[in-house]
Design a protein around this motif. Structure first.
Motif, PDB file in Angstrom:
ATOM      1  N   ARG A  76      -3.697  -0.669  -8.159  1.00 42.03           N
ATOM      2  CA  ARG A  76      -5.272  -0.067  -8.112  1.00 42.03           C
ATOM      3  C   ARG A  76      -5.258   1.217  -7.028  1.00 42.03           C
ATOM      4  O   ARG A  76      -4.290   1.230  -6.460  1.00 42.03           O
ATOM      5  N   ILE A  77      -6.424   1.848  -7.196  1.00 47.78           N
ATOM      6  CA  ILE A  77      -6.498   3.202  -6.656  1.00 47.78           C
ATOM      7  C   ILE A  77      -7.865   2.984  -5.877  1.00 47.78           C
ATOM      8  O   ILE A  77      -8.709   2.630  -6.380  1.00 47.78           O
ATOM      9  N   VAL A  78      -7.850   3.074  -4.430  1.00 44.80           N
ATOM     10  CA  VAL A  78      -9.118   3.253  -3.670  1.00 44.80           C
ATOM     11  C   VAL A  78      -9.251   4.624  -3.487  1.00 44.80           C
ATOM     12  O   VAL A  78      -8.545   5.438  -2.715  1.00 44.80           O
ATOM     13  N   PRO A  79     -10.418   5.482  -4.177  1.00 44.39           N
ATOM     14  CA  PRO A  79     -10.467   6.576  -4.219  1.00 44.39           C
ATOM     15  C   PRO A  79     -10.737   7.140  -2.659  1.00 44.39           C
ATOM     16  O   PRO A  79     -12.069   7.537  -2.437  1.00 44.39           O
ATOM     17  N   THR A  80     -10.244   6.964  -1.681  1.00 41.28           N
ATOM     18  CA  THR A  80     -10.357   7.450  -0.374  1.00 41.28           C
ATOM     19  C   THR A  80     -10.374   8.687  -0.082  1.00 41.28           C
ATOM     20  O   THR A  80      -9.672   9.677  -0.775  1.00 41.28           O
TER      21      THR A  80
ATOM     22  N   THR B 258       0.847  -1.385  -0.085  1.00 36.97           N
ATOM     23  CA  THR B 258      -0.140  -0.176  -0.068  1.00 36.97           C
ATOM     24  C   THR B 258       0.923   1.253  -0.246  1.00 36.97           C
ATOM     25  O   THR B 258       1.766   1.550   0.666  1.00 36.97           O
ATOM     26  N   VAL B 259       0.469   2.237  -0.855  1.00 40.57           N
ATOM     27  CA  VAL B 259       1.002   3.553  -0.913  1.00 40.57           C
ATOM     28  C   VAL B 259       0.055   4.544  -0.321  1.00 40.57           C
ATOM     29  O   VAL B 259      -1.265   4.446  -0.925  1.00 40.57           O
ATOM     30  N   VAL B 260       0.371   5.237   0.742  1.00 40.85           N
ATOM     31  CA  VAL B 260      -0.794   5.940   1.451  1.00 40.85           C
ATOM     32  C   VAL B 260      -0.386   7.450   1.421  1.00 40.85           C
ATOM     33  O   VAL B 260       0.843   7.575   1.542  1.00 40.85           O
ATOM     34  N   VAL B 261      -0.948   8.219   1.137  1.00 42.13           N
ATOM     35  CA  VAL B 261      -0.897   9.929   1.290  1.00 42.13           C
ATOM     36  C   VAL B 261      -1.430  10.361   2.479  1.00 42.13           C
ATOM     37  O   VAL B 261      -2.650  10.049   2.913  1.00 42.13           O
TER      38      VAL B 261
ATOM     39  N   VAL C   1       4.512   5.850   2.546  1.00 40.81           N
ATOM     40  CA  VAL C   1       3.699   6.908   3.016  1.00 40.81           C
ATOM     41  C   VAL C   1       4.360   8.161   2.249  1.00 40.81           C
ATOM     42  O   VAL C   1       5.475   8.416   2.342  1.00 40.81           O
ATOM     43  N   VAL C   2       3.572   8.881   1.314  1.00 40.64           N
ATOM     44  CA  VAL C   2       3.834   9.940   0.826  1.00 40.64           C
ATOM     45  C   VAL C   2       3.325  11.050   1.510  1.00 40.64           C
ATOM     46  O   VAL C   2       2.101  11.326   1.792  1.00 40.64           O
ATOM     47  N   PRO C   3       3.992  12.378   1.962  1.00 39.40           N
ATOM     48  CA  PRO C   3       3.293  13.340   2.406  1.00 39.40           C
ATOM     49  C   PRO C   3       2.502  14.111   1.534  1.00 39.40           C
ATOM     50  O   PRO C   3       2.716  14.300   0.394  1.00 39.40           O
ATOM     51  N   GLY C   4       1.371  14.399   1.893  1.00 36.59           N
ATOM     52  CA  GLY C   4       0.396  15.203   1.279  1.00 36.59           C
ATOM     53  C   GLY C   4      -0.896  15.476   1.959  1.00 36.59           C
ATOM     54  O   GLY C   4      -1.056  15.036   2.992  1.00 36.59           O
ATOM     55  N   GLY C   5      -1.823  16.080   1.347  1.00 34.36           N
ATOM     56  CA  GLY C   5      -3.174  16.540   1.981  1.00 34.36           C
ATOM     57  C   GLY C   5      -3.870  17.538   1.147  1.00 34.36           C
ATOM     58  O   GLY C   5      -3.633  17.742  -0.174  1.00 34.36           O
ATOM     59  N   GLN C   6      -4.798  18.386   1.823  1.00 40.78           N
ATOM     60  CA  GLN C   6      -5.741  19.002   1.268  1.00 40.78           C
ATOM     61  C   GLN C   6      -5.121  20.406   0.307  1.00 40.78           C
ATOM     62  O   GLN C   6      -5.357  20.779  -0.465  1.00 40.78           O
TER      63      GLN C   6
ATOM     64  N   LEU D 221      -3.635   4.691  -1.712  1.00 38.48           N
ATOM     65  CA  LEU D 221      -4.900   5.270  -0.950  1.00 38.48           C
ATOM     66  C   LEU D 221      -4.565   6.901  -1.071  1.00 38.48           C
ATOM     67  O   LEU D 221      -3.555   7.270  -0.227  1.00 38.48           O
ATOM     68  N   PRO D 222      -5.190   7.753  -1.816  1.00 41.49           N
ATOM     69  CA  PRO D 222      -4.691   9.124  -1.941  1.00 41.49           C
ATOM     70  C   PRO D 222      -5.389   9.925  -0.704  1.00 41.49           C
ATOM     71  O   PRO D 222      -4.784  10.960  -0.469  1.00 41.49           O
ATOM     72  N   ASN D 223      -6.547   9.355  -0.130  1.00 41.36           N
ATOM     73  CA  ASN D 223      -7.020  10.382   0.918  1.00 41.36           C
ATOM     74  C   ASN D 223      -7.312  11.620   0.822  1.00 41.36           C
ATOM     75  O   ASN D 223      -7.502  12.396   1.698  1.00 41.36           O
ATOM     76  N   ASN D 224      -7.530  11.935  -0.564  1.00 41.63           N
ATOM     77  CA  ASN D 224      -8.172  13.288  -0.528  1.00 41.63           C
ATOM     78  C   ASN D 224      -8.277  13.330  -2.207  1.00 41.63           C
ATOM     79  O   ASN D 224      -7.874  12.856  -3.048  1.00 41.63           O
ATOM     80  N   SER D 225      -9.612  13.905  -2.513  1.00 38.90           N
ATOM     81  CA  SER D 225     -10.173  13.888  -3.929  1.00 38.90           C
ATOM     82  C   SER D 225      -9.246  14.478  -4.847  1.00 38.90           C
ATOM     83  O   SER D 225      -9.172  14.369  -5.859  1.00 38.90           O
ATOM     84  N   ASN D 226      -8.442  15.743  -4.210  1.00 36.68           N
ATOM     85  CA  ASN D 226      -7.445  16.419  -5.062  1.00 36.68           C
ATOM     86  C   ASN D 226      -6.389  15.554  -5.676  1.00 36.68           C
ATOM     87  O   ASN D 226      -5.771  15.901  -6.494  1.00 36.68           O
TER      88      ASN D 226
END
Length: 83
Positions: free
Chosen positions: A79-83, A7-10, A28-33, A57-62
């Protein structure tokens, strides 16, 4: 043989990054809103996985669009789970 799915998580901030790492995130990739990671950052994180299968897991629609672009460049099954 058991398939390993990485898993790659933002995550925004070091606290959330530690939580995801403690839950077994492979990268874990730093990022957010307000700090969206680039396609290149997501691609590099996926390329460094020790398996042929992964989930972002992008954890943000942007960030979903950057994740989709990274997925297109990635030669392995991701795969991408649009979290």
């Amino acid at each position: 043989m058991v398939a390993v799915i990485a898993t790659v998580v933002v995550a925004q901030g070091p606290g959330l990054a530690r939580v995801f790492e403690s839950l077994g995130a492979s990268a874990v990739v730093p990022g957010g809103q307000t700090m969206n990671p680039s396609t290149e950052e997501l691609f590099k994180a996926a390329e460094n996985l020790q398996t042929d299968q992964g989930i972002i897991l992008p954890n943000n629609s942007n960030i979903v669009m950057a994740a989709q672009q990274a997925q297109k460049r990635y030669a392995k099954n991701i795969r991408i789970v649009p979290t």
